[in-house]
Design a protein around this motif. Structure first.
Motif, PDB file in Angstrom:
ATOM      1  N   ASN A   1      78.434  32.449 -22.422  1.00 14.57           N
ATOM      2  CA  ASN A   1      79.277  31.347 -21.943  1.00 14.57           C
ATOM      3  C   ASN A   1      79.091  30.128 -22.833  1.00 14.57           C
ATOM      4  O   ASN A   1      78.191  29.325 -22.616  1.00 14.57           O
ATOM      5  N   PRO A   2      79.922  29.954 -23.837  1.00 16.99           N
ATOM      6  CA  PRO A   2      79.794  28.806 -24.739  1.00 16.99           C
ATOM      7  C   PRO A   2      80.091  27.478 -24.060  1.00 16.99           C
ATOM      8  O   PRO A   2      79.816  26.411 -24.616  1.00 16.99           O
ATOM      9  N   ASN A   3      80.640  27.514 -22.826  1.00 21.89           N
ATOM     10  CA  ASN A   3      80.971  26.284 -22.103  1.00 21.89           C
ATOM     11  C   ASN A   3      79.939  25.928 -21.047  1.00 21.89           C
ATOM     12  O   ASN A   3      80.198  25.073 -20.194  1.00 21.89           O
ATOM     13  N   ILE A   4      78.760  26.561 -21.107  1.00 24.17           N
ATOM     14  CA  ILE A   4      77.743  26.330 -20.089  1.00 24.17           C
ATOM     15  C   ILE A   4      77.347  24.859 -20.005  1.00 24.17           C
ATOM     16  O   ILE A   4      77.146  24.304 -18.919  1.00 24.17           O
ATOM     17  N   GLY A   5      77.227  24.227 -21.170  1.00 25.87           N
ATOM     18  CA  GLY A   5      76.864  22.811 -21.186  1.00 25.87           C
ATOM     19  C   GLY A   5      77.890  21.953 -20.463  1.00 25.87           C
ATOM     20  O   GLY A   5      77.539  21.054 -19.689  1.00 25.87           O
TER      21      GLY A   5
ATOM     22  N   ALA B   1      79.618  18.759 -15.781  1.00 24.53           N
ATOM     23  CA  ALA B   1      80.652  18.462 -14.788  1.00 24.53           C
ATOM     24  C   ALA B   1      80.094  18.350 -13.374  1.00 24.53           C
ATOM     25  O   ALA B   1      80.692  17.700 -12.509  1.00 24.53           O
ATOM     26  N   THR B   2      78.939  18.952 -13.113  1.00 26.04           N
ATOM     27  CA  THR B   2      78.369  18.886 -11.761  1.00 26.04           C
ATOM     28  C   THR B   2      77.869  17.498 -11.423  1.00 26.04           C
ATOM     29  O   THR B   2      77.832  17.096 -10.264  1.00 26.04           O
ATOM     30  N   LYS B   3      77.448  16.765 -12.472  1.00 22.26           N
ATOM     31  CA  LYS B   3      76.870  15.426 -12.307  1.00 22.26           C
ATOM     32  C   LYS B   3      75.662  15.424 -11.363  1.00 22.26           C
ATOM     33  O   LYS B   3      75.312  14.408 -10.770  1.00 22.26           O
ATOM     34  N   ASP B   4      75.049  16.587 -11.248  1.00 24.40           N
ATOM     35  CA  ASP B   4      73.894  16.716 -10.347  1.00 24.40           C
ATOM     36  C   ASP B   4      72.913  17.728 -10.929  1.00 24.40           C
ATOM     37  O   ASP B   4      73.307  18.866 -11.254  1.00 24.40           O
TER      38      ASP B   4
ATOM     39  N   ALA C   1      72.623  23.825 -22.542  1.00 28.05           N
ATOM     40  CA  ALA C   1      72.460  23.734 -21.096  1.00 28.05           C
ATOM     41  C   ALA C   1      71.311  22.805 -20.738  1.00 28.05           C
ATOM     42  O   ALA C   1      71.447  21.921 -19.879  1.00 28.05           O
ATOM     43  N   TRP C   2      70.194  22.978 -21.417  1.00 24.74           N
ATOM     44  CA  TRP C   2      69.033  22.143 -21.101  1.00 24.74           C
ATOM     45  C   TRP C   2      69.232  20.704 -21.560  1.00 24.74           C
ATOM     46  O   TRP C   2      68.695  19.772 -20.943  1.00 24.74           O
ATOM     47  N   ALA C   3      69.997  20.517 -22.614  1.00 27.97           N
ATOM     48  CA  ALA C   3      70.315  19.153 -23.047  1.00 27.97           C
ATOM     49  C   ALA C   3      71.064  18.415 -21.934  1.00 27.97           C
ATOM     50  O   ALA C   3      70.781  17.251 -21.626  1.00 27.97           O
ATOM     51  N   GLU C   4      72.018  19.101 -21.320  1.00 26.57           N
ATOM     52  CA  GLU C   4      72.782  18.477 -20.240  1.00 26.57           C
ATOM     53  C   GLU C   4      71.942  18.312 -18.976  1.00 26.57           C
ATOM     54  O   GLU C   4      72.049  17.303 -18.266  1.00 26.57           O
ATOM     55  N   LEU C   5      71.096  19.291 -18.712  1.00 26.99           N
ATOM     56  CA  LEU C   5      70.216  19.179 -17.544  1.00 26.99           C
ATOM     57  C   LEU C   5      69.248  18.013 -17.709  1.00 26.99           C
ATOM     58  O   LEU C   5      68.952  17.289 -16.748  1.00 26.99           O
ATOM     59  N   TYR C   6      68.786  17.810 -18.922  1.00 26.31           N
ATOM     60  CA  TYR C   6      67.896  16.676 -19.185  1.00 26.31           C
ATOM     61  C   TYR C   6      68.623  15.357 -18.952  1.00 26.31           C
ATOM     62  O   TYR C   6      68.087  14.430 -18.329  1.00 26.31           O
ATOM     63  N   LYS C   7      69.856  15.282 -19.413  1.00 20.24           N
ATOM     64  CA  LYS C   7      70.643  14.057 -19.218  1.00 20.24           C
ATOM     65  C   LYS C   7      70.867  13.783 -17.725  1.00 20.24           C
ATOM     66  O   LYS C   7      70.879  12.621 -17.298  1.00 20.24           O
ATOM     67  N   LEU C   8      71.049  14.830 -16.956  1.00 18.50           N
ATOM     68  CA  LEU C   8      71.246  14.661 -15.518  1.00 18.50           C
ATOM     69  C   LEU C   8      69.956  14.252 -14.810  1.00 18.50           C
ATOM     70  O   LEU C   8      69.992  13.504 -13.821  1.00 18.50           O
ATOM     71  N   ALA C   9      68.828  14.739 -15.281  1.00 16.58           N
ATOM     72  CA  ALA C   9      67.551  14.467 -14.623  1.00 16.58           C
ATOM     73  C   ALA C   9      66.955  13.119 -15.009  1.00 16.58           C
ATOM     74  O   ALA C   9      66.240  12.497 -14.216  1.00 16.58           O
ATOM     75  N   LYS C  10      67.248  12.638 -16.206  1.00 15.22           N
ATOM     76  CA  LYS C  10      66.558  11.463 -16.727  1.00 15.22           C
ATOM     77  C   LYS C  10      66.794  10.178 -15.920  1.00 15.22           C
ATOM     78  O   LYS C  10      65.844   9.425 -15.688  1.00 15.22           O
ATOM     79  N   PRO C  11      68.011   9.859 -15.469  1.00 21.61           N
ATOM     80  CA  PRO C  11      68.189   8.596 -14.735  1.00 21.61           C
ATOM     81  C   PRO C  11      67.290   8.495 -13.496  1.00 21.61           C
ATOM     82  O   PRO C  11      66.702   7.436 -13.243  1.00 21.61           O
ATOM     83  N   ALA C  12      67.189   9.567 -12.735  1.00 21.97           N
ATOM     84  CA  ALA C  12      66.326   9.547 -11.551  1.00 21.97           C
ATOM     85  C   ALA C  12      64.858   9.421 -11.952  1.00 21.97           C
ATOM     86  O   ALA C  12      64.074   8.725 -11.286  1.00 21.97           O
TER      87      ALA C  12
ATOM     88  N   TYR D   1      59.146  15.196 -12.585  1.00 14.94           N
ATOM     89  CA  TYR D   1      58.886  16.590 -12.970  1.00 14.94           C
ATOM     90  C   TYR D   1      60.149  17.244 -13.537  1.00 14.94           C
ATOM     91  O   TYR D   1      60.098  17.917 -14.568  1.00 14.94           O
ATOM     92  N   ASN D   2      61.285  17.054 -12.878  1.00 12.60           N
ATOM     93  CA  ASN D   2      62.535  17.689 -13.319  1.00 12.60           C
ATOM     94  C   ASN D   2      62.901  17.277 -14.736  1.00 12.60           C
ATOM     95  O   ASN D   2      63.319  18.111 -15.552  1.00 12.60           O
ATOM     96  N   ALA D   3      62.742  15.991 -15.042  1.00 15.02           N
ATOM     97  CA  ALA D   3      63.103  15.506 -16.368  1.00 15.02           C
ATOM     98  C   ALA D   3      62.181  16.081 -17.444  1.00 15.02           C
ATOM     99  O   ALA D   3      62.628  16.488 -18.524  1.00 15.02           O
ATOM    100  N   ILE D   4      60.885  16.129 -17.139  1.00 15.35           N
ATOM    101  CA  ILE D   4      59.926  16.685 -18.099  1.00 15.35           C
ATOM    102  C   ILE D   4      60.162  18.181 -18.276  1.00 15.35           C
ATOM    103  O   ILE D   4      60.123  18.716 -19.397  1.00 15.35           O
ATOM    104  N   TYR D   5      60.427  18.857 -17.180  1.00 14.97           N
ATOM    105  CA  TYR D   5      60.696  20.295 -17.223  1.00 14.97           C
ATOM    106  C   TYR D   5      61.932  20.588 -18.077  1.00 14.97           C
ATOM    107  O   TYR D   5      61.934  21.509 -18.912  1.00 14.97           O
ATOM    108  N   ALA D   6      62.977  19.777 -17.893  1.00 11.18           N
ATOM    109  CA  ALA D   6      64.204  19.964 -18.666  1.00 11.18           C
ATOM    110  C   ALA D   6      63.974  19.670 -20.139  1.00 11.18           C
ATOM    111  O   ALA D   6      64.450  20.396 -21.023  1.00 11.18           O
TER     112      ALA D   6
END
Length: 377
Positions: A21-25, A30-33, A56-67, A89-94
């Motif tokens: 899935n090349p569109n995973i990111g 798009a979930t914003k969560d 995928a992890w780049a986007e997950l990191y961006k989602l986790a970092k603000p919190a 923890y989530n941001a470091i994990y991502a």
């Protein structure tokens, strides 16, 4: 056969390609969560190519970092009620997973999280949730660099959580990483021992436990190691350990202590007495040395009575003298135990032993004094 094999490989490759899935990111973004994005990732992880995982992890990191930023700011401002350790923890994990799949770009994310990592040590300490404790400490260890000052603490928390989760193998492994930290080494050693002792059913299990004792501190657990060898029928190994220890260090009180115990069991009471006297000479404050010396004298007296007495149990001449001398030896050494352990906190039963020996030699007043002390007069 060769053509069929090539065809099969081509089919597998085509299937794998189809699943990517090349569109995973974009989907995660798009979930914003973070949690929703992580669910999407987990559902597709097995089929993703490394480059897609990195996105995928780049986007997950961006989602986790603000919190995570918000909680980090709350930590700095000491607003503990606003801190959410899971967000950090989530941001470091991502960031860690981002780096695992894209070393260059992911390293930048981990650098941003470097100051956040230390907070996970407090988080591991404060949470009562064992899974959270394990998650926090494991990600800390997984992202540690050489010379990290809190690795041993993270190892301890991981050991504790693993032990509570009955994962004794990992508990033991993590505990070893904390043995050199004075802040937690005693607790880590206890976890290591407890973990190694669980489910000891076979002789090999016992041998494995003995090896753990040796690895931790053979001198400290010398008595326990020798005792376990003896209990499992390997008395020759235990006796050789004792003799080797005495040759290595003629002032090893524990070696004489164990040799005295063996001689006592073999009814070589004079030999046992000599060894326990050596123990008390080496360490006059070692209350167990004095106590066992007293018991050896008492055992000698009992043995004389049982083997030298007439049909009524009476002794005469030298036998009577030897028996009384042995009882008096027991009494004098128990009086030393009384001096060292007046409240019988280390050896709970020395008062009963002393009373018994007083009665044996007819010193009823002293025996009654012990009874009054025990409160059952």
């Amino acid at each position: 056969m060769k053509k069929i094999f090539i065809t099969m490989l081509a089919t597998v490759a085509a299937t794998a390609s189809f699943a990517q899935n090349p569109n995973i990111g974009k989907e995660i973004k798009a979930t914003k969560d973070y949690k929703a994005g992580l669910e999407i990732y987990n559902s597709q992880e097995a089929s993703l190519a490394p480059a897609e995982k990195a996105k995928a992890w780049a986007e997950l990191y961006k989602l986790a970092k603000p919190a995570a930023d918000k909680s980090f700011a709350a930590v700095i401002a000491q607003k503990t009620d606003e801190v959410n350790y899971n967000d950090i923890y989530n941001a470091i994990y991502a960031a860690k997973n981002f780096k695992d799949n894209d070393e260059k770009k992911g390293t930048a994310a981990m650098t941003e999280m470097e100051n956040y990592r230390a907070i996970l040590i407090n988080a591991s300490n404060e949470t009562n949730d064992n899974q959270e404790k394990l998650n926090y400490s494991k990600i800390y260890l997984a992202t540690a660099k050489d010379g990290d000052p809190f690795v041993s603490l993270a190892s301890f928390f991981a050991a504790y959580a693993s032990y509570q989760n009955k994962d004794y193998k990992n508990a033991q492994a993590y505990a070893k990483g904390a043995l050199n930290d004075d802040r937690v080494k005693d607790q880590a050693e206890a976890i290591c021992l407890q973990s190694a002792s669980m489910d000891m059913k076979t002789k090999q299990d016992t041998l494995n436990y003995i090896n753990v004792l040796k690895e931790l501190n053979e001198d400290k657990y010398f008595v326990q190691i020798c005792s376990m060898y003896g209990e499992m029928g390997e008395k020759a190994i235990a006796e050789k350990m004792v003799e080797d220890a005495i040759v290595k260090n003629p002032n090893n009180k524990f070696a004489y202590y164990m040799r005295g115990s063996t001689k006592n069991d073999n009814k070589d009471f004079d030999g046992a007495i000599a060894d326990y006297k050596k123990v008390t000479e080496i360490d006059p404050s070692f209350v167990y040395g004095w106590f066992n010396l007293a018991l050896c004298y008492g055992n000698k007296a009992d043995y004389i009575q049982s083997t030298k007495g007439d049909r009524s149990g009476r002794l005469f001449g030298q036998d009577l003298k030897d028996c009384n001398d042995a009882f008096m030896g027991a009494i004098s050494n128990l009086e030393k135990v009384r001096e060292l352990d007046p409240n019988h906190e280390q050896i709970s039963n020395w008062p009963m032993q002393l009373r018994m020996y007083y009665n044996a030699v007819g010193q009823k007043e002293k025996a009654d004094e012990i009874t009054k002390m025990l409160g059952d007069y």
